[in-house]
Design an enzyme around this catalytic site. Sequence first.
Site, PDB file in Angstrom:
ATOM      1  N   HIS A  15      -7.070  -6.095  13.711  1.00  9.79           N
ATOM      2  CA  HIS A  15      -6.274  -7.302  13.910  1.00  9.79           C
ATOM      3  C   HIS A  15      -4.918  -6.898  14.460  1.00  9.79           C
ATOM      4  O   HIS A  15      -4.318  -5.926  14.006  1.00  9.79           O
ATOM      5  CB  HIS A  15      -6.112  -8.070  12.598  1.00  9.79           C
ATOM      6  N   HIS A  19       1.511 -13.242  14.970  1.00  5.20           N
ATOM      7  CA  HIS A  19       0.155 -12.911  15.412  1.00  5.20           C
ATOM      8  C   HIS A  19      -0.665 -14.174  15.642  1.00  5.20           C
ATOM      9  O   HIS A  19      -0.246 -15.282  15.303  1.00  5.20           O
ATOM     10  CB  HIS A  19      -0.532 -11.978  14.405  1.00  5.20           C
ATOM     11  N   CYS A  56      -6.703 -12.020  19.140  1.00  2.00           N
ATOM     12  CA  CYS A  56      -5.396 -11.532  18.694  1.00  2.00           C
ATOM     13  C   CYS A  56      -4.875 -10.397  19.566  1.00  2.00           C
ATOM     14  O   CYS A  56      -3.667 -10.282  19.791  1.00  2.00           O
ATOM     15  CB  CYS A  56      -5.473 -11.094  17.229  1.00  2.00           C
TER      16      CYS A  56
END
Length: 261
Positions: free
Chosen positions: A30, A42, A169
């Site tokens: 991530h 994010h 992401c």
Amino acid sequence: MGLLSHRVERSDIVAGDHIYSWRTSFLYSHHGIFFGENIVIHFTNDDPTIKSKSNDRSSFITCTSSTPSITCTSTCAITKLQTTCSYPKYCGFRKQDSGVKISCLDCFLGNGSLYLYQYDVAWYYLIAKIRGGTCTTAKSDPPEIVFRRAMYLLLDHGFGEFDLLENNCEDFALYCKTGRLLYSRGERVGGSGQVSSVVGVPTSVAVGFFLSGPVALATTAALYSFNRYSIDLIYRLRGIKVAVEDLAKFRANGNRPMKKD
């Protein structure tokens, strides 16, 4: 931090850095942009209809390290874990209908370690990396520009709908760092290094299947690395530079850039 790992300590990162953390036994990672002051911006696949914790566009930046730590009540949608939250009042801040949010670094990492994404690496360095999504040959813009893009996407137009293959992401972090979007035949595709790795596996294995022994292994590895490098090279050379203020219009107007950033 070395060739085999981009793992860093918290003291090694500065505002504007692209950071990431591995999830689910290194199955995927991530990504986000480090804001400074223990905060990360994010892009997530959280339910976009959930309302933000605050309607104040700027109040979260007043938080300090003296804020008491408690167990975060906003469980990470990706890791499904609860961690000790450094900024419980502001962690999870985002606009309604947007997947761009802020989290404290503790909640962003979950139980994972901290890694620093590398930019402007040599082609042989990228190929040496077995896993994608750790570095790119593209150059990063100055930190103040990276920071401005991330803040604008957080507080204004978001980054569109989350898509695991085309708008994830890592794509968000890459855009914040470079201002580039990759389009093919009028359709936007992601520049994610993780996705390029997955895409490159079937072709590499298929070719290697018809060979045998060390030749098959070497051919499979070579094709896999070439596929990753090719996609990264296309992103760096053909990625369209779009000003963050024009991003929403760019996507809504036949993919035509409004002006250069």
